[in-house]
Motif scaffolding. Structure first.
Motif, short mmCIF file in Angstrom:
data_model
loop_
_atom_site.label_atom_id
_atom_site.label_comp_id
_atom_site.label_asym_id
_atom_site.label_seq_id
_atom_site.Cartn_x
_atom_site.Cartn_y
_atom_site.Cartn_z
N ALA A 35 0.52 -1.05 0.27
CA ALA A 35 -0.06 -0.15 -0.15
C ALA A 35 0.92 1.39 -0.16
O ALA A 35 0.22 2.25 -0.61
N GLU A 36 1.85 1.44 0.94
CA GLU A 36 2.58 2.46 1.05
C GLU A 36 3.62 2.71 -0.09
O GLU A 36 3.65 3.41 -0.73
N LEU A 37 3.13 1.51 -1.85
CA LEU A 37 4.51 2.00 -2.40
C LEU A 37 3.51 2.87 -3.29
O LEU A 37 3.63 3.78 -4.34
N ASP A 38 2.36 3.04 -3.33
CA ASP A 38 1.27 3.69 -3.67
C ASP A 38 1.29 5.20 -3.70
O ASP A 38 -0.39 6.07 -4.26
N ILE A 39 1.12 5.22 -1.83
CA ILE A 39 0.13 6.22 -1.42
C ILE A 39 0.25 7.68 -2.48
O ILE A 39 0.20 8.38 -2.25
N ASP A 40 2.32 8.51 -2.26
CA ASP A 40 2.36 9.08 -2.47
C ASP A 40 2.16 9.17 -4.30
O ASP A 40 1.47 10.47 -4.61
N THR A 41 2.12 8.64 -5.10
CA THR A 41 1.44 8.45 -6.35
C THR A 41 -0.44 9.43 -5.93
O THR A 41 -0.26 10.10 -7.60
N ALA A 42 -0.75 8.68 -5.64
CA ALA A 42 -2.25 8.55 -5.08
C ALA A 42 -2.46 9.96 -5.27
O ALA A 42 -3.00 10.39 -5.33
N LYS A 43 -1.08 10.58 -4.71
CA LYS A 43 -1.52 12.08 -3.41
C LYS A 43 -1.70 12.77 -5.00
O LYS A 43 -2.34 13.50 -4.85
N ARG A 44 -0.39 12.08 -5.75
CA ARG A 44 -0.01 13.33 -6.92
C ARG A 44 -1.23 13.00 -7.09
O ARG A 44 -2.23 14.46 -8.32
N LEU A 45 -1.95 12.66 -7.86
CA LEU A 45 -2.83 11.95 -8.64
C LEU A 45 -4.09 13.38 -8.16
O LEU A 45 -4.92 13.38 -9.70
N SER A 46 -4.54 12.73 -6.74
CA SER A 46 -5.46 13.87 -6.55
C SER A 46 -5.73 14.43 -6.82
O SER A 46 -6.58 15.70 -7.12
N LEU A 47 -4.32 15.61 -6.66
CA LEU A 47 -4.01 17.14 -7.15
C LEU A 47 -3.82 17.58 -8.29
O LEU A 47 -4.60 18.48 -8.60
N VAL A 48 -3.25 16.01 -9.58
CA VAL A 48 -4.10 16.60 -10.83
C VAL A 48 -5.67 16.92 -10.90
O VAL A 48 -5.88 17.77 -11.61
N PHE A 49 -6.29 15.91 -10.30
CA PHE A 49 -7.67 15.77 -11.26
C PHE A 49 -8.34 17.59 -10.51
O PHE A 49 -9.09 17.78 -10.50
N MET A 50 -7.91 18.17 -9.08
CA MET A 50 -8.62 19.37 -8.52
C MET A 50 -7.43 20.03 -9.00
O MET A 50 -8.68 21.13 -9.48
N ALA A 51 -6.68 20.21 -9.83
CA ALA A 51 -6.33 21.25 -10.65
C ALA A 51 -6.65 21.28 -11.95
O ALA A 51 -7.22 22.34 -12.86
N TYR A 52 -7.56 20.87 -12.43
CA TYR A 52 -7.95 19.95 -13.72
C TYR A 52 -9.66 19.81 -13.74
O TYR A 52 -10.74 19.85 -14.73
N GLY A 53 -9.90 20.02 -11.94
CA GLY A 53 -11.35 20.83 -12.03
C GLY A 53 -12.55 19.32 -11.94
O GLY A 53 -13.13 18.96 -11.71
N GLN A 54 -11.50 17.99 -11.88
CA GLN A 54 -11.88 17.51 -11.56
C GLN A 54 -12.19 15.98 -10.38
O GLN A 54 -11.55 15.11 -9.63
N HIS A 55 -13.13 17.18 -9.44
CA HIS A 55 -13.77 17.05 -8.23
C HIS A 55 -14.00 15.62 -7.85
O HIS A 55 -13.17 15.34 -6.67
N ARG A 56 -14.65 14.80 -8.36
CA ARG A 56 -15.19 14.08 -8.52
C ARG A 56 -14.24 12.79 -8.20
O ARG A 56 -14.05 11.85 -7.51
N ALA A 57 -13.34 12.46 -9.54
CA ALA A 57 -12.11 11.76 -9.26
C ALA A 57 -11.34 12.28 -8.25
O ALA A 57 -10.94 10.59 -7.37
#
Length: 460
Positions: A34-56
């Protein structure tokens, strides 16, 4: 072409989201991976927020929060996503949880700011302002503090309620406003008052104001206020020997004020007119002393280059309850002019003339006032400095002591230092040194006083 690019980006983000959610679901069953993907997942969520993909972003962060419930970064971003989706109550709860578990100053600052944003979106503007002050106190950089000030101004402009508090301590060498001489000559006879000597002391000032602003229109803004101001005095040890009959309570003062004010700017014009009324009640020494009613009006003219000119007028009636003879009505007109000096400093000049009508020869008078304040644009030793000088001349209508009419001339000088860098929750310490000299042809009113004041002033 741009539309096709955005659709392609959204499609890839959707595919990546499905893949990441699947990966997180698998990782949830395998703690070591699980720890292998947490940083990537955090960055992904920030990318989603930046593109206005709040549901994702919300979907990714919900899975992360379930796996890592004590990670403040996840909770902060999840709160932002919930706020963007209109889930303000969940966003408030999530941000508060992030603040409670955050250990670093940076995380606590960010959580407080996100919580304030969620509260503002929920229409809870006053609580949002309190949390913005907390976020400002935790701001790690000057840029972060500046951002908090901008947020605070935005929230305040949309809050119909405004609250302010004030307070200060002022040591003085003349708490009883005693004359420079305890002798007075009447009809060639000299009288001596042993109690008419300056007594040192410390004055404590405190108060607060509650303001409600009615919904603004294109041309008008109206508000009502309720304010309280109080003063308490602690006399110096010499008071008992100079005047044994005096007590601290003799110098207490309280005022309760109810007011209404409106500001108006006709469409297409830069001039702003204001009109207001105040009803106030005064207590001195614990007893009701007077009731006052004041009407005030002004007209402001912008002159360009940050210059401002304001014409004002005031009509005030004081109904003295402790001495009906001293009931008075005062009319006053004045002009205020402020303008920059040298590009950074600022000068303000205030000139007024007033006339007080009363049956009492100790009250009826004409008064001229001139006050100038010069504020330095650059701080000195992290302190914002301002100097003030004021002159007041009063000529009383009728003689009271002897054949001559009383005439007073007062000169006051003060220097104020505001330490904005030392603010606590947006309140900066202020130190003021003031010296005032009143010269009168009646010795009983010839005074000299020096006062040092410590107070706090809001920087927002």
């Amino acid at each position: 072409m741009a539309d096709r690019f955005r659709k392609l980006v959204r499609c890839r983000l959707a595919v990546f989201t499905i893949w990441m959610l699947s990966a997180l679901a698998v990782a949830a069953q395998q703690p070591n991976s699980a720890e292998l993907d947490i940083d990537t997942a955090k960055r992904l969520s920030l990318v989603f927020m930046a593109y206005g993909q709040h549901r994702a972003a919300h979907d990714v962060l919900t899975v992360l929060a379930a796996r890592h419930p004590r990670d403040p970064e996840i909770l902060i971003t999840l709160s932002r996503a919930e706020r963007a989706l209109g889930q303000t109550e969940q966003a408030i709860s999530r941000a508060r949880q992030a603040f409670d578990i955050a250990e670093s100053q940076a995380h606590r600052h960010l959580a407080a700011r996100v919580l304030a944003e969620a509260l503002a979106s929920a229409g809870k503007h006053t609580r949002a302002q309190l949390w913005l002050r907390r976020a400002g106190q935790l701001a790690p950089t000057d840029a972060a503090k500046a951002a908090i000030r901008r947020d605070y101004a935005y929230v305040r402009s949309r809050n119909p309620w405004a609250f302010s508090v004030r307070g200060g301590i002022s040591p003085t060498d003349n708490a009883n406003n005693a004359p420079t001489s305890n002798q007075i000559e009447i009809g060639g006879i000299i009288f001596v008052n042993p109690a008419a000597q300056p007594i040192s002391g410390t004055e404590y000032h405190f108060g607060g104001t509650v303001t409600y602003r009615f919904p603004a229109t294109v041309t008008a803004q109206k508000e009502i206020t309720v304010a309280y101001d109080g003063r308490r005095t602690r006399l110096g040890s010499e008071a008992s020997s100079i005047d044994p009959g005096l007590s601290n309570s003799d110098f207490s003062a309280d005022r309760l004020t109810f007011g209404w004010q409106g500001r108006f700017r006709p469409a297409g014009r830069q001039t702003v007119s204001d009109i207001g009324t105040r009803l106030f009640f005064d207590w001195n020494g614990g007893n009701r002393s007077q009731t006052g009613l004041a009407l005030e009006a002004g007209l402001r003219f912008p002159l360009g280059d940050q210059q401002r000119l304001r014409l004002r007028g005031r009509l005030e009636h004081l109904d003295r309850l402790d001495n009906a003879l001293r009931t008075s009505t005062t009319t006053e007109v004045g002009v205020e002019w402020s303008f920059p000096v040298g590009g950074k400093d600022f000068l303000r000049v205030d000139l007024s003339v007033a006339d007080s009508a009363s049956d009492s020869a100790a009250v009826a008078r004409a008064t001229n006032r001139l006050r100038a304040t010069y504020a330095l644009g650059q701080p000195i030793l992290n302190a914002h400095i301002a100097f003030s000088a004021d002159f007041r001349q009063s000529l009383f209508d009728r003689p009271l002591f002897g054949p001559e009419r009383r005439e007073d001339s007062a000169i006051g000088l003060s220097a104020t230092a505001t330490f904005a860098q030392m603010d606590v929750f947006g309140f900066a310490p202020v130190v003021e040194l003031r010296r005032e000299r009143v010269q009168s042809n009646i010795s009983a009113f010839d005074t000299l006083a020096t006062q040092l004041s410590f107070s706090f002033r809001s920087t927002y």
